[in-house]
Design a protein around this motif. Structure first.
Motif, PDB file in Angstrom:
ATOM      1  N   VAL A 198      -7.686   4.916  23.318  1.00 42.97           N
ATOM      2  CA  VAL A 198      -6.597   4.265  22.580  1.00 42.97           C
ATOM      3  C   VAL A 198      -7.120   3.768  21.228  1.00 42.97           C
ATOM      4  CG1 VAL A 198      -5.023   2.287  22.561  1.00 42.97           C
ATOM      5  CG2 VAL A 198      -5.277   3.653  24.637  1.00 42.97           C
ATOM      6  N   SER A 199      -8.324   3.199  21.221  1.00 45.06           N
ATOM      7  CA  SER A 199      -8.931   2.728  19.972  1.00 45.06           C
ATOM      8  C   SER A 199      -9.129   3.882  18.991  1.00 45.06           C
ATOM      9  CB  SER A 199     -10.270   2.059  20.259  1.00 45.06           C
ATOM     10  OG  SER A 199     -10.111   0.916  21.071  1.00 45.06           O
ATOM     11  N   THR A 200      -9.513   5.042  19.525  1.00 43.89           N
ATOM     12  CA  THR A 200      -9.682   6.230  18.688  1.00 43.89           C
ATOM     13  C   THR A 200      -8.360   6.626  18.035  1.00 43.89           C
ATOM     14  OG1 THR A 200     -11.531   7.074  19.985  1.00 43.89           O
ATOM     15  CG2 THR A 200     -10.281   8.674  18.710  1.00 43.89           C
ATOM     16  N   HIS A 201      -7.291   6.637  18.835  1.00 48.91           N
ATOM     17  CA  HIS A 201      -5.980   6.993  18.291  1.00 48.91           C
ATOM     18  C   HIS A 201      -5.558   6.013  17.195  1.00 48.91           C
ATOM     19  CE1 HIS A 201      -5.051   8.890  22.492  1.00 48.91           C
ATOM     20  NE2 HIS A 201      -5.848   9.648  21.766  1.00 48.91           N
ATOM     21  N   VAL A 202      -5.777   4.728  17.433  1.00 48.68           N
ATOM     22  CA  VAL A 202      -5.394   3.706  16.459  1.00 48.68           C
ATOM     23  C   VAL A 202      -6.229   3.836  15.184  1.00 48.68           C
ATOM     24  CG1 VAL A 202      -5.341   1.219  16.020  1.00 48.68           C
ATOM     25  CG2 VAL A 202      -4.554   2.116  18.228  1.00 48.68           C
ATOM     26  N   PHE A 203      -7.540   4.053  15.341  1.00 42.90           N
ATOM     27  CA  PHE A 203      -8.423   4.208  14.184  1.00 42.90           C
ATOM     28  C   PHE A 203      -7.991   5.389  13.319  1.00 42.90           C
ATOM     29  CE2 PHE A 203     -12.000   6.868  12.710  1.00 42.90           C
ATOM     30  CZ  PHE A 203     -12.394   6.110  11.611  1.00 42.90           C
ATOM     31  N   GLU A 204      -7.759   6.553  13.951  1.00 41.28           N
ATOM     32  CA  GLU A 204      -7.409   7.744  13.186  1.00 41.28           C
ATOM     33  C   GLU A 204      -6.084   7.561  12.449  1.00 41.28           C
ATOM     34  OE1 GLU A 204      -7.559  10.871  16.076  1.00 41.28           O
ATOM     35  OE2 GLU A 204      -9.694  11.234  15.754  1.00 41.28           O
ATOM     36  N   ALA A 205      -5.122   6.910  13.118  1.00 42.48           N
ATOM     37  CA  ALA A 205      -3.827   6.686  12.470  1.00 42.48           C
ATOM     38  C   ALA A 205      -3.978   5.765  11.262  1.00 42.48           C
ATOM     39  CB  ALA A 205      -2.847   6.085  13.478  1.00 42.48           C
ATOM     40  N   GLN A 206      -4.751   4.693  11.409  1.00 42.16           N
ATOM     41  CA  GLN A 206      -4.948   3.764  10.294  1.00 42.16           C
ATOM     42  C   GLN A 206      -5.720   4.424   9.162  1.00 42.16           C
ATOM     43  OE1 GLN A 206      -6.838   0.441  12.290  1.00 42.16           O
ATOM     44  NE2 GLN A 206      -4.886  -0.451  12.927  1.00 42.16           N
ATOM     45  N   ALA A 207      -6.731   5.229   9.513  1.00 39.08           N
ATOM     46  CA  ALA A 207      -7.539   5.886   8.488  1.00 39.08           C
ATOM     47  C   ALA A 207      -6.708   6.847   7.651  1.00 39.08           C
ATOM     48  CB  ALA A 207      -8.700   6.626   9.150  1.00 39.08           C
ATOM     49  N   ARG A 208      -5.699   7.460   8.264  1.00 43.82           N
ATOM     50  CA  ARG A 208      -4.889   8.461   7.561  1.00 43.82           C
ATOM     51  C   ARG A 208      -3.584   7.875   7.000  1.00 43.82           C
ATOM     52  NH1 ARG A 208      -6.898  13.336   7.765  1.00 43.82           N
ATOM     53  NH2 ARG A 208      -8.432  13.885   9.348  1.00 43.82           N
ATOM     54  N   GLY A 209      -3.414   6.571   7.135  1.00 39.99           N
ATOM     55  CA  GLY A 209      -2.271   5.931   6.503  1.00 39.99           C
ATOM     56  C   GLY A 209      -0.966   6.054   7.257  1.00 39.99           C
ATOM     57  N   TYR A 210      -1.024   6.273   8.564  1.00 36.52           N
ATOM     58  CA  TYR A 210       0.195   6.285   9.371  1.00 36.52           C
ATOM     59  C   TYR A 210       0.561   4.863   9.768  1.00 36.52           C
ATOM     60  CZ  TYR A 210      -0.166  11.373   9.870  1.00 36.52           C
ATOM     61  OH  TYR A 210      -0.219  12.721   9.633  1.00 36.52           O
TER      62      TYR A 210
END
Length: 599
Positions: free
Chosen positions: A237-249
């Protein structure tokens, strides 16, 4: 015990005809060598996508090679699956997989280079007729541009991929390789092997003590690792949240649904509409308690059949007639495609030694579809065959009507055609069966399918979104908090008739789909869309069937999946399709209860 025959003992008419792809293994090898030699063609384009002409040439070359390599891969994996003990075909499949990896690596530069083209220039280029068959692909790339990072950042994200995937791979290894369960013990004291594969079969047993033992032993084992598994789940879940934040979602869900351009309201409408109709699941659960004759209903009672002692034998030749008759509302062309598949050996019917288990529909652009079965003479296999022909006809139409780069379709709509076929079959069989016990059995299977594919998967979707939201708001995902959330959802979905225990609260720990980033809701939406579309066809007739064929089956991925469904008659951004699906479930429940009174 029935003897399992060898591959050589199969009758040819019941095997698939792979000569439609390659005339011989030697022809496969010749094509393999040719395509292996063409891998270097990618080099002439790398770093040189600087004009419309070069982009067009690169896309056409890549597409041509993709089509040819697709045939190699399908031929080899079908050869392997028909007898997995044959080392020749195991080696052939491995070679084809390696070639696919080499091809993807050779062409991995293409998308990043396209995204380096100025957005306005790319928008102008894609209007040119030379790129007409790639225009929609380029449009989708342009829409994702704002979430593409700099070259340096993208390289770092790619390098971090292996690290970020560790929670998923750790769970997979633990769940599939390391985890062992105590035997389940039946009422007579006999031991039964409990594994991931046998668990549901044990819960279907008429022996309640065996069901209880299997249930408790499974969840006691998971419970003993709940702290470790809460960390693997929190990790993904942390991975999903990190990737979304990193890409501006805006959120992890926003990113996951954006990959297929699905509006988030689809998710919210599904959950809200299913919650609105939970009284139907509660009614069904109460009926289960009554039919099983139980004073208290437990979670280990939800899989055992409510209709017992029904001999519903179905031989393959008879099954073909049931299927063809049930599909007549789709018109002569549709039925003709299914007949072609039956007559021209699209189906590998019977089990043999070494054959891959289960069932699937396969094939690629430039081949006919292929269906793997392991036929057993029962009605469930009839539904499986009809399901797989739904996939096959969908693929047949899309490959006939779209270029190869748009002939596939996203997972969001992949299960619609298969479940649509099953719905037509269920309706036809119910109207034409005379044996009331068989009708009851059929309805029971339909109700169970709906419960599993819509109610249960929506419950999973609620859980998945809740834990992602908790993480985004800074709440820790501990074993205790996960148990609390999951337990509350079970109580909401199954209602007051169920007697709950602490074991079901840890079910989250065994569900691999929670590691797949907002995947499960698509089971529910696909099933609901199929129920709604089949209801329309059965009620409205041939014009609606033609619309379904032309606007859905033939479209492949030539439009956004939400638009493909909308044009076919199902707008998943509204509550209507799920509402229609609930009407189907309620009608089947009414019919089930009415039949019970007649027997």
């Amino acid at each position: 015990m029935t003897k399992v025959i060898t591959r050589e003992e199969q009758q040819e008419k019941y095997t698939w005809n792979l000569k439609n792809i390659f005339e011989s293994d030697e022809a496969f090898e010749e094509k393999y060598k040719e395509l292996e030699g063409r891998l270097g063609e990618a080099e002439q384009f790398e770093g040189n996508i600087d004009s419309l002409e070069r982009l067009s040439e690169a896309l056409h070359t890549q597409r041509e090679l993709t089509e040819e390599i697709g045939k190699l891969f399908v031929y080899s994996h079908l050869k392997h699956d028909q007898d997995t003990s044959n080392d020749t075909y195991s080696g052939m499949e491995a070679k084809a997989r390696t070639l696919v990896v080499k091809f993807n690596t050779a062409w991995s530069f293409l998308v990043p280079e396209i995204l380096q083209i100025d957005e306005d220039a790319l928008e102008e280029w894609r209007q040119d007729e030379r790129l007409s068959e790639f225009s929609f692909d380029l449009e989708k790339l342009n829409r994702k541009r704002e979430h593409i990072l700099s070259d340096k950042e993208e390289k770092l994200m790619a390098q971090a991929g292996e690290v970020l995937s560790n929670p998923t791979s750790t769970f997979g290894m633990f769940n599939n390789a390391d985890l062992e369960f105590p035997d389940a013990i039946d009422a007579e004291g006999n031991a039964h092997t409990l594994t991931q594969g046998t668990y549901i079969d044990l819960l279907k047993s008429s022996d309640r003590e065996l069901r209880r033992s299997a249930y408790e032993n499974l969840y006691k084992t998971y419970g003993s690792f709940k702290n470790t598994l809460s960390q693997t789940l929190q990790g993904v879940v942390s991975t999903h949240v990190f990737e979304a934040q990193a890409r501006g979602y805006e959120s992890a869900r926003h990113q996951a649904l954006s990959n297929n351009f699905i509006p988030e309201e689809v998710y919210d409408n599904l959950v809200a509409t299913v919650n609105k109709h939970l009284h139907l699941l509660h009614r069904y659960t109460e009926l289960r308690k009554q039919l099983l004759g139980l004073d208290t209903l437990k979670m280990y009672d939800v899989y055992t059949p409510m209709v017992k002692d029904v001999d519903f034998k179905m031989e393959y030749e008879e099954a073909k007639e049931w299927m063809l008759n049930s599909l007549e509302p789709m018109g002569e062309e549709y039925v003709g495609i299914v007949k072609e598949g039956l007559e021209n050996r699209w189906v590998d019917v019977y089990e043999n030694k070494g054959k891959r288990s289960g069932a699937y529909s396969s094939g690629t652009y430039g081949t006919n579809p292929f269906i793997l079965m392991n036929w057993q003479d029962n009605v469930n296999n009839l539904f499986t065959l009809t399901h797989e022909f739904g996939h096959s006809v969908h693929s047949y139409y899309s490959r006939q009507n779209q270029p190869s780069n748009m002939s596939g379709y996203s997972i969001f709509i992949a299960e619609v055609a298969s479940n649509f076929n099953e719905a037509l079959l269920a309706d036809y069989m119910f109207r034409n069966l005379e044996d009331k016990k068989k009708k009851l059995y059929l309805l029971n299977e339909q109700l169970e399918g709906f419960k599993g594919s819509v109610f249960r998967q929506t419950m999973f979707a609620e859980f998945e979104h809740k834990i992602h939201t908790m993480k985004e708001e800074g709440e820790p995902l501990t074993a205790g908090s996960l148990n609390e959330v999951y337990g509350a959802l079970n109580r909401k979905y199954f209602g007051d008739v169920m007697e709950y225990d602490e074991y079901i609260e840890v079910e989250w720990a065994r569900i691999p789909h929670f590691y797949m980033n907002y995947y499960v809701y698509q089971y529910s939406t696909g099933y609901a869309a199929a129920a709604s579309l089949s209801k329309q066809v059965l009620e409205e007739g041939s014009e609606t069937a033609e619309r379904y064929i032309n606007e859905f089956l033939k479209k492949g991925s030539s439009d956004y999946p939400i638009n493909v469904l909308k044009n076919a008659g199902v707008d998943m951004t509204t509550a209507e399709p799920v509402e229609n699906a609930m009407k189907v479930f309620e009608s089947q429940l009414d019919q089930f209860e009415a039949l019970l009174k007649e027997i």
